[in-house]
Design a protein around this motif. Structure first.
Motif, short mmCIF file in Angstrom:
data_model
loop_
_atom_site.label_atom_id
_atom_site.label_comp_id
_atom_site.label_asym_id
_atom_site.label_seq_id
_atom_site.Cartn_x
_atom_site.Cartn_y
_atom_site.Cartn_z
N VAL A 315 0.80 -1.14 0.08
CA VAL A 315 0.02 -0.12 -0.11
C VAL A 315 0.93 1.19 0.04
CG1 VAL A 315 -1.71 1.24 1.16
CG2 VAL A 315 -1.86 -1.18 1.01
N CYS A 316 1.99 1.21 0.74
CA CYS A 316 2.94 2.44 0.95
C CYS A 316 3.51 2.68 -0.69
CB CYS A 316 3.90 2.16 1.87
SG CYS A 316 5.02 0.58 1.53
N ASP A 317 3.39 1.78 -1.49
CA ASP A 317 4.10 2.14 -2.81
C ASP A 317 3.28 2.71 -3.70
OD1 ASP A 317 6.55 0.74 -2.17
OD2 ASP A 317 5.50 -1.29 -2.49
N LEU A 318 1.80 3.03 -3.26
CA LEU A 318 0.80 3.71 -4.18
C LEU A 318 0.68 5.36 -3.74
CD1 LEU A 318 -2.07 0.77 -4.29
CD2 LEU A 318 0.10 1.30 -5.73
N ASP A 319 1.15 6.20 -4.70
CA ASP A 319 0.94 7.37 -4.34
C ASP A 319 -0.59 7.92 -5.04
OD1 ASP A 319 0.70 10.30 -4.26
OD2 ASP A 319 2.97 10.50 -4.63
N PHE A 320 -1.61 8.03 -4.17
CA PHE A 320 -2.91 8.04 -4.75
C PHE A 320 -3.22 9.31 -5.20
CE2 PHE A 320 -7.53 8.56 -4.49
CZ PHE A 320 -7.81 7.12 -5.17
N GLU A 321 -2.47 10.61 -4.63
CA GLU A 321 -2.84 11.71 -5.08
C GLU A 321 -1.90 12.07 -6.41
OE1 GLU A 321 -1.36 14.58 -1.94
OE2 GLU A 321 -3.12 13.80 -0.58
N GLU A 322 -1.02 11.43 -6.54
CA GLU A 322 -0.08 11.89 -7.78
C GLU A 322 -0.18 10.85 -8.96
OE1 GLU A 322 1.33 14.53 -8.56
OE2 GLU A 322 1.42 15.41 -6.44
N ASP A 323 -1.05 9.54 -8.71
CA ASP A 323 -1.21 8.47 -9.46
C ASP A 323 0.10 8.00 -9.96
OD1 ASP A 323 -4.12 8.43 -9.54
OD2 ASP A 323 -4.13 9.73 -11.14
N VAL A 324 0.78 7.42 -9.07
CA VAL A 324 2.30 7.18 -9.14
C VAL A 324 2.54 5.70 -8.67
CG1 VAL A 324 4.69 7.68 -8.93
CG2 VAL A 324 3.23 9.32 -9.95
N ILE A 325 2.97 4.73 -9.10
CA ILE A 325 3.25 3.55 -8.26
C ILE A 325 5.02 3.63 -8.35
CG2 ILE A 325 3.47 1.23 -8.35
CD1 ILE A 325 1.11 1.07 -10.29
N HIS A 326 5.38 3.55 -7.02
CA HIS A 326 6.71 3.29 -6.74
C HIS A 326 7.28 1.80 -6.53
CE1 HIS A 326 6.47 7.61 -5.33
NE2 HIS A 326 5.57 7.26 -4.53
N ILE A 327 7.96 1.67 -7.77
CA ILE A 327 8.51 0.18 -7.81
C ILE A 327 9.65 0.07 -7.13
CG2 ILE A 327 9.01 -1.69 -9.31
CD1 ILE A 327 6.34 -0.32 -9.67
N ARG A 328 9.59 -0.44 -5.77
CA ARG A 328 10.91 -0.62 -4.85
C ARG A 328 11.29 -2.06 -4.47
NH1 ARG A 328 7.43 3.31 -0.85
NH2 ARG A 328 8.02 5.39 -1.86
N HIS A 329 10.50 -2.91 -4.57
CA HIS A 329 10.72 -4.42 -4.22
C HIS A 329 10.36 -5.25 -5.21
CE1 HIS A 329 10.47 -2.16 -0.30
NE2 HIS A 329 11.32 -2.94 -0.18
N GLN A 357 -8.43 0.96 -8.93
CA GLN A 357 -8.61 -0.26 -8.81
C GLN A 357 -7.53 -0.85 -8.11
OE1 GLN A 357 -8.34 -1.23 -13.14
NE2 GLN A 357 -10.64 -1.03 -13.18
N LEU A 358 -6.38 -0.70 -8.07
CA LEU A 358 -5.20 -1.26 -7.09
C LEU A 358 -5.82 -0.91 -5.52
CD1 LEU A 358 -2.37 -0.29 -9.14
CD2 LEU A 358 -3.20 -2.68 -8.65
N MET A 359 -6.05 0.46 -5.26
CA MET A 359 -6.14 0.93 -4.02
C MET A 359 -7.48 0.05 -3.29
SD MET A 359 -5.10 2.51 -1.37
CE MET A 359 -4.20 3.67 -2.05
N ASN A 360 -8.61 -0.05 -4.15
CA ASN A 360 -9.84 -0.58 -3.70
C ASN A 360 -9.51 -2.01 -3.36
OD1 ASN A 360 -11.49 1.32 -3.78
ND2 ASN A 360 -12.02 1.22 -5.87
#
Length: 476
Positions: A315-329, A357-360
């Motif tokens: 969940v912490c990899d989803l930036d809902f405000e900017e619509d950005v996915i952080h690929i960290r792992h 869809q991802l957040m839901n």
């Protein structure tokens, strides 16, 4: 630094190993032809002073007081001993005198100083000479020779399995401690090659230094012909042993590396196939078995994520405000949550619908929180789906749109094909630097490799050009 070491051979005779004072390496060793440790120590000291004789030494000549061996100059011999060797010689002489003068003590008796009388001199009761007898230690005073150098050879399959034991391997521990990477998955795969191929063929008693090049070649062709392994797979079987034998040889644990220079097979790379644009549209409109399967397909085809990166999303990899996915792992069955393949992180902009869809879906996790997995296992919400799961559900989806197993295998389409599809689509709409950034490749060359597929759009452009040329020719 010691000047020499002693070690027994299989027959019980002592060999002396001289140490190079510059490099600190130990020489090949030479037999003293005696089973007596004291004699062996004195002989080694004499050789250290006068040089190792070309002919074989003869311990009986030493015992009889040969002038050739001693030159009658024990003082000079003692003077050349280091402090450590002198103390060792004193201990050995004490043990020898103890054996010849004092009767064996029963268990529990205390050893006492022994008076050594001078038979030729006048009795001198006020002056006594004592030899201090120390209790024998459980550890030998002379450093033992490594087992592999004393003639004992390492068992092939036991050594290989221990070498790839991630939690116990000395090699893996040192490799990681030096800052190199080694995943549990890689070690597990190498261990599996040993268990599935090396041990069934070679058995439990084969030793590493007994291997020969012809025998090894027969084994590799047995895997290729009889087991029908691909050349690339046979090469991995070779690697599971050659990495071990090279390390053993470099660290002096075996005298020769039997796998050095072994010829490998040419890898039979089968070009990765990709679904067409029309097939991807069918998959996108398909009624998938569950939301996990649908979202994994969408991230693979339109965002180019690897299967492990999909499982590693939290969940912490989803930036809902900017619509950005952080690929960290990334995530794997053996390693759990780990770094990405290239150890790099990247930010991926997505459309707002996909983010929603991802957040839901993430909120359906009973353990929902910042650190919870988006693609969680229903039975164990604290764990992510294993990457292999996406292949299984993707094959089911392909079968539903008419791409059955035989065709799928012939075209070599797997879940990772969606990443190739994404690269191909992006390369026709953006520059290669952008493609490289989205896919997380280290080089443009790798992105070009992934994008090297024909697309329906490219075929349509080719068709239009050819048709235009043909019409112009006919109307001329």
């Amino acid at each position: 630094m010691r000047q020499f070491y002693l070690g027994k051979n299989s027959s019980g005779y002592y060999r002396v190993y001289f140490v190079d004072p510059v490099t600190g390496t130990r020489g090949p060793g030479k037999s003293t032809h005696t089973k007596d440790r004291v004699e062996a120590t004195l002989i080694a000291g004499q050789w250290l002073k006068e040089g190792v004789p070309a002919a074989k030494s003869h311990s009986r000549a030493f015992a009889s007081g040969s002038s050739e061996l001693y030159s009658g100059d024990l003082k000079s011999f003692v003077a050349h001993l280091s402090e450590e060797d002198a103390l060792q010689a004193l201990e050995l002489l004490s043990q020898k005198l103890h054996k010849s003068i004092i009767p064996t003590l029963s268990e529990g008796q205390v050893e006492t100083p022994v008076e050594i009388k001078n038979e030729t001199a006048e009795p001198a009761p006020t002056k006594k000479r004592y030899v201090v007898i120390k209790k024998k230690n459980s550890e030998p005073l002379v450093e033992k020779e490594p087992e592999t150098e004393s003639g004992e050879k390492l068992l092939l399959c036991d050594t290989l399995e221990n070498f790839w034991d991630y939690d116990k391997s000395e090699f893996i521990y040192r490799h990681i401690s030096r800052g190199h990477s080694m995943s549990k998955k890689h070690a597990f795969c190498m261990h599996a090659f040993v268990k599935n191929y090396w041990r069934p063929y070679w058995g439990d008693d084969t030793r590493i230094e007994d291997l020969t090049k012809p025998e090894l070649d027969d084994f590799f062709f047995y895997l290729y012909r009889e087991k029908q392994l691909a050349g690339e797979t046979v090469n991995k079987v070779i690697n599971s042993a050659s990495r071990c034998t090279r390390w053993l040889f470099e660290n002096g644990k075996i005298k020769t590396n039997p796998l050095f220079g072994v010829e490998r097979f040419k890898a039979d790379h089968l070009d990765r196939g990709i679904p067409t644009e029309s097939e991807v549209r069918e998959l996108l409109n398909l009624d998938w078995e569950n939301q996990t399967a649908y979202l994994a397909f969408k991230l693979g085809a339109f965002c180019g994520l690897r299967a492990g990166e999909i499982s590693g999303l939290r969940v912490c990899d989803l930036d809902f405000e900017e619509d950005v996915i952080h690929i960290r792992h990334s995530f794997s069955e053996t390693d759990g949550l780990k770094t990405t393949k290239n150890k790099d992180t990247r930010d991926l902009p997505v459309d707002h619908l996909t983010m929603l869809q991802l957040m839901n879906h993430a909120r359906t996790n009973p353990l929902y929180g910042d650190m919870s997995y988006i693609f969680y296992q229903p039975k164990e919400p604290s764990k992510a789906y294993y990457p292999g799961y996406y292949n299984d559900i993707f094959y089911i989806a392909l079968d539903k749109i008419g791409i059955h197993e035989e065709e799928r295998k012939d075209r070599n389409i797997v879940f990772h094909s969606l990443r190739h599809f994404c690269a191909t689509m992006l390369s026709q709409r953006a520059d290669m630097k952008t493609v490289q950034s989205i896919l997380g490749h280290r080089t443009e060359k790798m992105s070009e490799h992934y994008a090297d597929h024909e697309s329906q759009e490219k075929f349509n452009n080719m068709r239009n050009i050819m048709q235009s040329a043909w019409n112009e020719y006919l109307s001329a």
